[in-house]
Each structure stands twice: as structure tokens, then as C-alpha cells.
Design a protein around this motif. Structure first.
Motif, short mmCIF file in Angstrom:
data_model
loop_
_atom_site.label_atom_id
_atom_site.label_comp_id
_atom_site.label_asym_id
_atom_site.label_seq_id
_atom_site.Cartn_x
_atom_site.Cartn_y
_atom_site.Cartn_z
N GLU A 84 2.69 3.09 -8.98
CA GLU A 84 3.90 3.21 -8.16
C GLU A 84 3.61 3.98 -6.87
OE1 GLU A 84 6.71 1.53 -8.81
OE2 GLU A 84 5.44 0.74 -10.42
N ASP A 85 2.80 5.04 -6.99
CA ASP A 85 2.47 5.83 -5.79
C ASP A 85 1.50 5.10 -4.88
OD1 ASP A 85 4.14 7.97 -6.25
OD2 ASP A 85 2.66 9.12 -7.38
N TRP A 86 0.53 4.38 -5.47
CA TRP A 86 -0.39 3.61 -4.60
C TRP A 86 0.39 2.57 -3.81
CZ3 TRP A 86 -4.32 6.15 -3.58
CH2 TRP A 86 -5.17 6.74 -4.53
N LYS A 87 1.39 1.95 -4.44
CA LYS A 87 2.21 0.97 -3.72
C LYS A 87 2.93 1.63 -2.54
CE LYS A 87 3.18 -2.12 -7.65
NZ LYS A 87 4.20 -2.53 -8.65
N LEU A 88 3.46 2.84 -2.78
CA LEU A 88 4.14 3.57 -1.70
C LEU A 88 3.20 3.93 -0.57
CD1 LEU A 88 6.58 5.98 -3.57
CD2 LEU A 88 7.19 4.47 -1.68
N VAL A 89 1.99 4.39 -0.94
CA VAL A 89 1.00 4.77 0.09
C VAL A 89 0.66 3.56 0.95
CG1 VAL A 89 -1.36 5.57 0.48
CG2 VAL A 89 0.06 6.68 -1.25
N VAL A 90 0.41 2.42 0.30
CA VAL A 90 0.05 1.21 1.05
C VAL A 90 1.19 0.77 1.96
CG1 VAL A 90 -0.46 -1.26 0.79
CG2 VAL A 90 -1.66 0.42 -0.63
N LYS A 91 2.42 0.94 1.45
CA LYS A 91 3.58 0.57 2.26
C LYS A 91 3.73 1.49 3.47
CE LYS A 91 8.56 -0.29 1.84
NZ LYS A 91 9.74 -0.25 0.93
N LYS A 92 3.54 2.80 3.26
CA LYS A 92 3.73 3.77 4.34
C LYS A 92 2.53 3.83 5.28
CE LYS A 92 6.81 6.85 1.69
NZ LYS A 92 7.94 6.97 2.63
N PRO A 94 -0.14 1.12 5.92
CA PRO A 94 -0.74 -0.20 5.68
C PRO A 94 -2.18 -0.33 6.18
CG PRO A 94 0.95 -0.31 7.40
CD PRO A 94 1.05 1.04 6.78
N GLY A 95 -2.61 0.59 7.04
CA GLY A 95 -3.99 0.53 7.54
C GLY A 95 -5.00 1.26 6.68
N ASP A 96 -4.56 1.89 5.60
CA ASP A 96 -5.46 2.67 4.74
C ASP A 96 -6.17 1.73 3.76
OD1 ASP A 96 -6.64 4.35 2.81
OD2 ASP A 96 -5.15 5.91 3.15
N ALA A 97 -7.42 1.38 4.11
CA ALA A 97 -8.17 0.41 3.29
C ALA A 97 -8.49 0.95 1.91
CB ALA A 97 -9.47 0.04 4.02
N THR A 98 -8.78 2.27 1.82
CA THR A 98 -9.11 2.87 0.52
C THR A 98 -7.92 2.79 -0.42
OG1 THR A 98 -10.64 4.40 1.59
CG2 THR A 98 -9.92 4.96 -0.63
N ALA A 99 -6.73 3.08 0.10
CA ALA A 99 -5.53 3.03 -0.73
C ALA A 99 -5.30 1.61 -1.25
CB ALA A 99 -4.32 3.52 0.05
N LYS A 100 -5.58 0.60 -0.43
CA LYS A 100 -5.41 -0.79 -0.87
C LYS A 100 -6.36 -1.12 -2.03
CE LYS A 100 -3.75 -2.74 3.49
NZ LYS A 100 -4.09 -3.61 4.66
N ILE A 101 -7.59 -0.63 -1.91
CA ILE A 101 -8.58 -0.86 -2.98
C ILE A 101 -8.12 -0.18 -4.27
CG2 ILE A 101 -10.94 -0.33 -3.73
CD1 ILE A 101 -11.75 -0.64 -0.76
N ARG A 102 -7.66 1.08 -4.14
CA ARG A 102 -7.21 1.83 -5.32
C ARG A 102 -6.01 1.14 -5.97
NH1 ARG A 102 -9.16 7.12 -4.00
NH2 ARG A 102 -11.40 6.76 -3.95
N LYS A 103 -5.11 0.64 -5.15
CA LYS A 103 -3.93 -0.06 -5.68
C LYS A 103 -4.36 -1.29 -6.47
CE LYS A 103 -0.03 -2.87 -4.04
NZ LYS A 103 -0.72 -4.17 -4.08
N THR A 104 -5.27 -2.08 -5.91
CA THR A 104 -5.75 -3.30 -6.58
C THR A 104 -6.43 -2.96 -7.90
OG1 THR A 104 -6.05 -4.39 -4.45
CG2 THR A 104 -7.22 -5.33 -6.33
#
Length: 464
Positions: A84-92, A94-104
């Protein structure tokens, strides 16, 4: 409490300096003092992942706080909350590539956990069922010592050299070792009780976490196990370091050779969920087979949870309990076979997960699992059970060990330069027939160029 923001910021900066020097305990201490000095600044709370909730409460738009909370929940395997938090981070952001990887990665883990739960069988058959080890062939190209029906010192010395040289054991021998030790530890009580007779000593080691070459340094400095030189390894043999199978097999081989002189306590990393995330399952698959991991998993769940040395030292991986009424007799009576995994509550979980704190009483765990116990809790437990002290592991100590709670709580950690990043010393404790303690510190030794967490889930590669 009347300190200014500027003074508190100076404390936080000292924490940052300690963090850069990889002195994590000192960093946490400075961050804590900053929060105590000025509790209204959200950024102070983001420096301690467990305080991210407070940072979000003070500033609901703080992306760093969501990132830290997601990282913390990932590390303690609370994957649904983390997602849930990774989704929020990616939304807030969107340019954070590391957060996208962690979310996936987190999404994959949540799906995997749901699948495992769906196929879970309460009384699943043993992984040993149908395994005909006796008639299993050893590849003719195998160039190591042969293992018969009993463990020998010759075989152990050969496997030590094989592992140093990056070689593996024959799969038949791996199965033999795990099955033999599983049979031995199943017959041991939940709390093993051992006395030190004249001419004997026992060496107590903390976490080794797959750091095989540092284990070799322990044996060089302390001496190897013998009938007179007993050893106790206090959990967390595996995960994080990339020679976990080597450590587990060597410790098991010594347990088979010296069943009443060599002791193993279970740690919080001798559990399935941690092994899936922090590398041991992946390492077993890469070096041997999935079945090897399943057999290790069964054997881990049979390990004793504590060792009582000379009725003076209570040795367990984590620490003490949420209830002052718990005694050594309760530990003796604990049926560790009722549940293979420790779960989120109960005596087994507390024995594997809790930590000491400096303030009296009990407090929430900085890990998000278990709790923390103060010097008064330790004092009461030792007095009730006529103990000199408890000895536990579970936490990095920069000097390799720490004596706290007025000498009643001793932490020993035996993985120096933990994860090739922490800069800490390792330590072990020798206890003689007079039950005097002697601490030995040691530094990490060189190892082949294989990084920690080489076999871990990809989502944890950056969360060491």
C-alpha cells in the motif's frame, strides 16, 4: 522538551554523521535525542523507519516517510502493508525508479504468499518421505571424502576445505547430514540443560548469518569443537550472507559428530518466511535442490529454543517475555512441535524476536515484531529463576558484544562487518567450569567476491 528546532537539528546531524560511519546504534541514539528535544519536526521521524507513522501523522504528504515505512514493513515481511505504501510512493513520486521496482517485487511476493497459503496443508508429509538415501548414488566424479553411516572428523575436515574452495557436497551426503541431525534434535528438550565439568569449556557464538569465512576465524581463535570443547551457536546461522548452506551443513555435521557436546538454538532466521526473503531458500535451490531447503526447514522447526548453562546462564536468540509470570519451567514445558513457525505472538515468537531496551518496563519493538524489555524485567526474571544472566544474540553490536541491564543481559553477535557494510567486530564467549565468562572480539576476514544477499528476493537487495 523546551529545546529549539536548531538544537534538535544539530542532534539529528550528529545522527547523520554516525550513520555515514555505519555506527547504527549511535545514529539511532542521536535521532532519538533529536525527537525528544523537538517532537514536531516530521523529518526527524523519517530517520528511524519505525517512527514513520508519526512522521505521516505530522505531515501526510511526506513521501520519504511512506518510503521508510514501506521499507520497514518489507524488511519484517509485512508485505501487504508495504505494498500500500509503495503504491503511494509511486503515485506521489512517479519518477522514482527504485520505488517502482520495489512495488513490482512486493506485488509478486504478495501473490506468492497468497498461493502458498492456498496450497498449505496442515499435516503435510515430511520432505523425507520417499527419499531413499541409502541407495542414492554419488557421482563418480565426486572428489571428496566418503561418508558412511556415521559422521567422522575426517569427513568434516574435508568438507571444511571443500567449502573454502567453493566446492559442494554430494547431494546424498547433504540429505544424510540433515536427516541425521533432525533425528537428534527432535529428541532434545525445548530447553537443553548442560553443565560444564572439570576439563571442559563451552564457547557461545551469536549470529553467523552465512559468513562462512568468519566462522573459520572463530574456530581458528577459539579452537574447533571436541568432546572437551563444547559449542553453542545461538541461532541465525543462515540468511543474508551467501555461504549459508556451508555454515548450516558444517554446524550440522559437528552436531552429528558430537550430539551431546555441540548445541544449536533456533533463531528468527531459522524460519520459512525469513528464509524465503533473505536468501537461504534461494541458496539451497541454487547450490542443491528445493527438497534440500524443505528438509532444512523441517529440521529448523525441530531445533531447541534455548539452552541453560550450569543453571546460571539462560541462552536464547531473542530475549525475554511480555509476561513476568513466565519462568524456565514454562520454557521447559513449551511444546515447540505444535507449530512449525513462530507466528506473530506467543512464547516462541518472543524467544526468537524480542530485544532489550535501556528504559524500565516494556515497549514496542523497533522491528515491528515482538517487544522490548527493560533492565527491571531482566532483573526480575533472573531473580525468579536464580540466574546470573541471560545471554542472547539477534542484534548487531559494534564491539561484537555488550553487557547491559546491570550485567544481567549479555548480547553476543558473531558476524563481523555484517553484510560487508556495518564495520562491527564479531565476538564469542568462553565459559569455564567455574562459570566465568571470557569475551573474545575479532575482525572480519577476506572472502571470495560474492556479495551478501546474492540469493535473496530481489525486492530486498537494497534493504540490507
Amino acid at each position: 522538551m523546551g529545546s529549539s528546532l536548531a538544537e534538535a537539528t544539530e542532534l539529528k546531524n550528529k545522527g547523520n554523521d554516525a550513520f555515514k560511519k555505519q555506527d547504527w546504534p549511535e545514529a539511532v541514539e542521536w535521532y532519538t535525542r533529536a525527537i525528544e528535544a523537538y517532537g514536531k519536526e516530521p523529518s526527524f521521524y523519517t530517520n528511524r523507519a519505525q517512527d514513520a507513522n508519526k512522521a505521516i501523522e505530522l505531515d501526510p504528504s511526506n513521501v520519504k516517510a511512506y518510503y521508510r515505512r514501506a521499507s520497514a514493513n518489507t524488511a519484517i515481511l509485512h508485505h501487504r502493508e508495504a505494498l500500500e505504501d509503495w503504491k503511494l510512493v509511486v503515485k506521489k513520486a512517479p519518477g522514482d525508479a527504485t520505488a517502482k521496482i520495489r512495488k513490482t517485487e512486493c506485488e509478486k511476493i504478495v501473490k506468492r504468499d497468497a498461493f502458498l497459503k492456498a496450497i498449505e496443508v496442515e499435516d503435510a508429509p515430511s520432505a523425507a518421505e520417499g527419499l531413499d538415501v541409502e541407495h542414492m548414488a554419488v557421482d563418480p566424479s565426486y572428489d571428496g571424502a566418503k561418508l558412511g553411516k556415521e559422521m567422522t572428523l575426517e569427513f568434516i575436515e574435508d568438507m571444511i576445505e571443500r567449502f573454502k574452495n567453493g566446492k559442494k557436497l554430494a547431494r546424498k551426503y547433504v540429505f544424510q547430514i540433515i536427516l541425521a541431525v533432525m533425528d537428534i534434535v527432535k529428541k532434545e528438550p525445548t530447553m537443553v540443560e548442560v553443565d560444564i565439568d572439570g576439563g571442559q569449556e563451552i564457547t557461545v557464538c551469536g549470529d553467523t548469518h552465512g559468513q562462512y569465512f568468519d566462522l573459520m576465524e572463530i574456530f581458528r581463535l577459539a579452537g574447533k569443537p571436541t568432546e572437551e570443547h563444547m559449542f553453542l551457536f545461538n541461532g541465525d546461522f543462515v540468511d543474508r550472507g551467501s555461504w549459508s548452506t556451508e555454515i548450516a551443513l558444517l554446524l550440522y555435521a559437528y552436531k552429528w559428530l558430537y550430539p551431546t557436546r555441540f548445541f544449536l538454538n533456533r533463531g528468527n532466521h531459522e524460519t520459512d518466511d525469513m528464509n524465503r526473503m533473505y536468501g537461504f531458500e534461494g541458496e539451497c535451490r541454487a547450490k542443491y535442490t528445493e527438497r534440500v531447503f524443505k528438509l532444512f526447514s523441517e529440521s529448523f522447526s525441530a531445533l531447541p529454543l534455548a539452552t541453560l548453562i550450569g543453571k546460571k546462564y539462560f541462552v536464547l536468540h531473542g530475549g525475554l517475555f511480555s509476561d513476568d509470570k513466565v519462568t524456565l519451567d514454562d520454557v521447559r514445558k513449551l511444546d515447540r512441535f505444535k507449530q512449525r513457525q513462530p507466528g506473530q505472538s506467543g512464547l516462541m515468537m518472543e524467544m526468537l524476536w524480542t530485544d532489550p531496551q535501556t528504559q524500565p518496563g516494556r515497549g514496542p519493538s523497533k522491528r515491528g515484531v515482538g517487544l522490548q524489555f527493560g533492565p527491571d524485567v531482566t532483573k526480575r526474571f533472573c531473580e525468579t529463576n536464580n540466574l546470573e544472566a541471560i545471554i542472547r544474540s539477534h542484534e548487531v553490536r559494534m564491539e561484537g558484544y555488550e553487557v547491559e541491564h546491570d550485567g544481567k543481559c549479555i548480547t553476543v553477535f558473531s558476524a563481523p562487518h555484517y553484510c560487508d557494510s556495518t564495520g562491527n567486530k564479531g565476538a564469542f564467549i568462553k565459559i569455564d567450569p567455574e562459570y566465568k565468562l571470557k569475551f573474545t572480539q575479532f575482525d572480519a576476514v577476506p572472502h571470495p567476491n560474492i556479495k551478501p544477499m546474492a540469493y535473496a528476493s530481489n525486492g530486498l537487495q537494497g534493504l540490507i
